[in-house]
Enzyme design. Structure first.
Site, PDB file in Angstrom:
ATOM      1  N   GLY A   2       0.832  -1.206   0.000  1.00 30.70           N
ATOM      2  CA  GLY A   2       0.000   0.000   0.000  1.00 30.70           C
ATOM      3  C   GLY A   2       0.865   1.253   0.000  1.00 30.70           C
ATOM      4  O   GLY A   2       0.549   2.243  -0.671  1.00 30.70           O
ATOM      5  N   GLN A  34      -7.726   0.568   3.752  1.00 26.29           N
ATOM      6  CA  GLN A  34      -8.608   0.058   4.817  1.00 26.29           C
ATOM      7  C   GLN A  34     -10.062  -0.090   4.373  1.00 26.29           C
ATOM      8  O   GLN A  34     -10.901  -0.511   5.171  1.00 26.29           O
ATOM      9  CB  GLN A  34      -8.539   0.977   6.054  1.00 26.29           C
ATOM     10  CG  GLN A  34      -7.161   1.044   6.705  1.00 26.29           C
ATOM     11  CD  GLN A  34      -6.746  -0.261   7.402  1.00 26.29           C
ATOM     12  OE1 GLN A  34      -7.560  -1.165   7.628  1.00 26.29           O
ATOM     13  NE2 GLN A  34      -5.474  -0.356   7.757  1.00 26.29           N
ATOM     14  N   SER A  76      -3.862  -2.836  -0.603  1.00 26.16           N
ATOM     15  CA  SER A  76      -2.739  -3.648  -0.121  1.00 26.16           C
ATOM     16  C   SER A  76      -3.221  -5.069   0.179  1.00 26.16           C
ATOM     17  O   SER A  76      -4.319  -5.254   0.736  1.00 26.16           O
ATOM     18  CB  SER A  76      -2.197  -2.995   1.152  1.00 26.16           C
ATOM     19  OG  SER A  76      -1.204  -3.810   1.724  1.00 26.16           O
ATOM     20  N   HIS A  78      -2.071  -7.462   2.331  1.00 30.08           N
ATOM     21  CA  HIS A  78      -2.068  -8.073   3.666  1.00 30.08           C
ATOM     22  C   HIS A  78      -3.172  -7.578   4.593  1.00 30.08           C
ATOM     23  O   HIS A  78      -3.327  -8.091   5.697  1.00 30.08           O
ATOM     24  CB  HIS A  78      -0.685  -7.945   4.324  1.00 30.08           C
ATOM     25  CG  HIS A  78      -0.321  -6.579   4.806  1.00 30.08           C
ATOM     26  ND1 HIS A  78      -0.300  -6.261   6.142  1.00 30.08           N
ATOM     27  CD2 HIS A  78       0.065  -5.471   4.151  1.00 30.08           C
ATOM     28  CE1 HIS A  78       0.094  -5.003   6.284  1.00 30.08           C
ATOM     29  NE2 HIS A  78       0.335  -4.505   5.084  1.00 30.08           N
ATOM     30  N   THR A 130      10.619  -7.890 -12.345  1.00 32.86           N
ATOM     31  CA  THR A 130       9.936  -9.175 -12.522  1.00 32.86           C
ATOM     32  C   THR A 130       8.834  -9.282 -11.468  1.00 32.86           C
ATOM     33  O   THR A 130       9.050  -9.004 -10.297  1.00 32.86           O
ATOM     34  CB  THR A 130      10.944 -10.340 -12.389  1.00 32.86           C
ATOM     35  OG1 THR A 130      11.926 -10.153 -13.395  1.00 32.86           O
ATOM     36  CG2 THR A 130      10.264 -11.684 -12.566  1.00 32.86           C
ATOM     37  N   CYS A 168       2.280   0.970  12.183  1.00 36.25           N
ATOM     38  CA  CYS A 168       3.481   1.648  11.685  1.00 36.25           C
ATOM     39  C   CYS A 168       3.928   2.738  12.632  1.00 36.25           C
ATOM     40  O   CYS A 168       5.086   3.101  12.674  1.00 36.25           O
ATOM     41  CB  CYS A 168       3.208   2.285  10.334  1.00 36.25           C
ATOM     42  SG  CYS A 168       2.450   1.166   9.205  1.00 36.25           S
TER      43      CYS A 168
HETATM   44  C1  PLP Z   1      -4.614   3.549   5.446  1.00 35.31           C
HETATM   45  C2  PLP Z   1      -3.330   2.856   5.168  1.00 35.31           C
HETATM   46  N1  PLP Z   1      -2.599   3.226   4.108  1.00 35.31           N
HETATM   47  C3  PLP Z   1      -1.443   2.626   3.789  1.00 35.31           C
HETATM   48  C4  PLP Z   1      -0.938   1.610   4.570  1.00 35.31           C
HETATM   49  C5  PLP Z   1       0.354   0.968   4.193  1.00 35.31           C
HETATM   50  O1  PLP Z   1       0.128  -0.279   3.605  1.00 35.31           O
HETATM   51  P1  PLP Z   1       1.333  -1.351   3.515  1.00 35.31           P
HETATM   52  O2  PLP Z   1       1.536  -1.876   4.908  1.00 35.31           O
HETATM   53  O3  PLP Z   1       0.843  -2.386   2.565  1.00 35.31           O
HETATM   54  O4  PLP Z   1       2.510  -0.611   3.008  1.00 35.31           O
HETATM   55  C6  PLP Z   1      -1.657   1.191   5.707  1.00 35.31           C
HETATM   56  C7  PLP Z   1      -1.114   0.137   6.598  1.00 35.31           C
HETATM   57  O5  PLP Z   1      -1.358   0.139   7.789  1.00 35.31           O
HETATM   58  C8  PLP Z   1      -2.886   1.831   6.006  1.00 35.31           C
HETATM   59  O6  PLP Z   1      -3.604   1.468   7.067  1.00 35.31           O
END
Ligand code: PLP
Length: 393
Positions: A69, A179, A199, A201, A237, A332
């Site tokens: 993401g 989200q 994203s 995961h 790739t 994060c």
């Molecule tokens: C709203 C939002 N944007 C972007 C991301 C980042 O995604 P990724 O972990 O795949 O880099 C997150 C991850 O917590 C998210 O909650």
């Protein structure tokens, strides 16, 4: 274990693991190779792209695979800046974006961008009047997330797109949909966005793979230069096991979104009811503050609660001991003190300190929520008792 941190990441589903295993063991060819093994990898690449496209109400040519993401957000924002910064310098975003957007926009500032970080109201929602006031002739990009990862607020994306159209704005409209994918029914055309990030995961797919929707006709410069994969937009790739996984995750959204969201809501509403009934002096943050039941503008997947007189971080560790995973903010930024999202919503320091984010998946059950509520009741009471005794000394 009761896993209630699905906004941080999700458990890969059995179908995802199976698809990835097959991609590793059988379809391990390079999709650019011309012999059968390569062609069968190319077929898998096409099928995954079609599944992701379907889940977003988009065409396969509008989907570009990325590594996450964060990369989708960076690609969208930086590619717009790269191609349009001669036409204008203004970029509008919100103050509650994920760091993937927030820090990208801060970086643009160092390159001469005039970035406006829109405030939000007490529910965590961007106000259309604020956007209208910030919109200038030289606005080249508007980037507003769809669902906030901490408050669960659903931003008025279709309304923002319609405002941009009404004002005749030439701004490109990007939304971070990390989200919202798999939580809301999505149709890119109805939403009116030009760019949309997702994203793997966060939807029971693997880590290390994401996708960016780029509206047909919008030409953006390449972000990665190399062998010309992904229509020359994102060379390298292809991450075939990851792409097989995100494709399987998208297929589950295509076939079972409604039922999955119903189960997510059931778990969230059960926990909300139990917390309301059993624990005094708590505050639901974001659109969930609007009362019992499923609140307007609230995503099914997130419940943010302040336990006044407690430290969210201490509750997190107590719950962990009882086998329950929750978060105090986004994963994060969980090592950084205080939440920029809750601060922007105007929460008091003690409300921010006592905040816990519960985020749900369709695997959570009302029975699990009973255990969480019972454990929390005890944990909150004991922490409040301890803190009161400590204050008296
Ligand atoms: C709203 C939002 N944007 C972007 C991301 C980042 O995604 P990724 O972990 O795949 O880099 C997150 C991850 O917590 C998210 O909650």
């Amino acid at each position: 274990m009761i896993y209630l941190d699905n906004s941080a990441t999700t458990k890969p589903s059995a179908a995802v693991i199976e698809a990835m295993t097959r991609a590793l063991q059988e379809d391990y060819g390079n999709p650019s190779s011309l012999y059968r093994l390569g062609l069968s990898a190319e077929k898998l690449l096409k099928a995954s792209r079609a599944s992701v496209a379907k889940s977003l109400g988009a065409s396969p040519e509008e989907i570009f695979f990325t590594s996450c993401g964060t990369e989708s957000d960076n690609t969208a924002i930086k590619a717009v800046w790269e191609s349009r910064s001669k036409q204008g310098k203004r970029v509008i975003t919100s103050s509650v974006e994920h760091p993937a957007v927030l820090n990208c926009c801060k970086w643009l500032q160092t390159r001469g961008a005039d970035v406006v970080f829109l405030p939000v109201d007490s529910r965590g929602l961007v106000r259309l009047e604020d956007l209208e006031n910030a919109l200038t002739e030289d606005t080249i990009l508007v980037s507003i997330m769809h669902v906030n990862n901490e408050s669960g607020a659903i931003m008025p994306i279709a309304e923002i797109a319609s405002l941009l159209r009404k004002r005749g704005s030439k701004a490109i409209f990007h939304s971070d949909g990390v989200q919202s994918w798999g939580k809301l029914p999505l149709d890119m055309k109805a939403l009116g966005v030009d760019l949309y990030s997702v994203s793997g995961h966060k939807v029971h797919g693997p880590k290390g793979v994401g996708a960016l929707y780029v509206k047909k006709g919008l030409h953006l410069p390449a972000f990665m230069h190399g062998g010309g994969q992904e229509l020359n937009f994102r060379s390298g790739t292809e991450n075939m096991p990851g792409i097989a996984g995100i494709g399987a995750a998208a297929e589950a959204i295509n076939t079972g979104l409604k039922e999955s969201v119903e189960r997510i809501w059931a778990a969230k509403l059960h926990l909300k009811e139990r917390l309301t009934a059993d624990i005094e002096n708590i505050k639901f943050n974001g659109p969930d503050a609007d009362g019992p039941g499923a609140c307007q503008s609230a995503a099914p997947s997130v419940l943010n609660v302040s336990f006044i007189g407690c430290r969210g971080e201490v509750l997190l560790h107590t719950l962990d001991t009882a086998g329950i995973c929750v978060s105090t903010g986004s994963a994060c930024s969980s090592k950084v003190r205080g939440s920029h999202v809750l601060s922007a919503m105007g929460l008091k320091p003690e409300e921010i300190e006592g905040a816990v984010r519960f985020s749900f998946s369709d695997e959570n059950t009302p029975e699990e929520m009973d255990y969480v509520a019972d454990t929390l009741k005890e944990a909150v009471a004991s922490q409040r008792r301890l803190r009161a005794a400590f204050k008296k000394r």
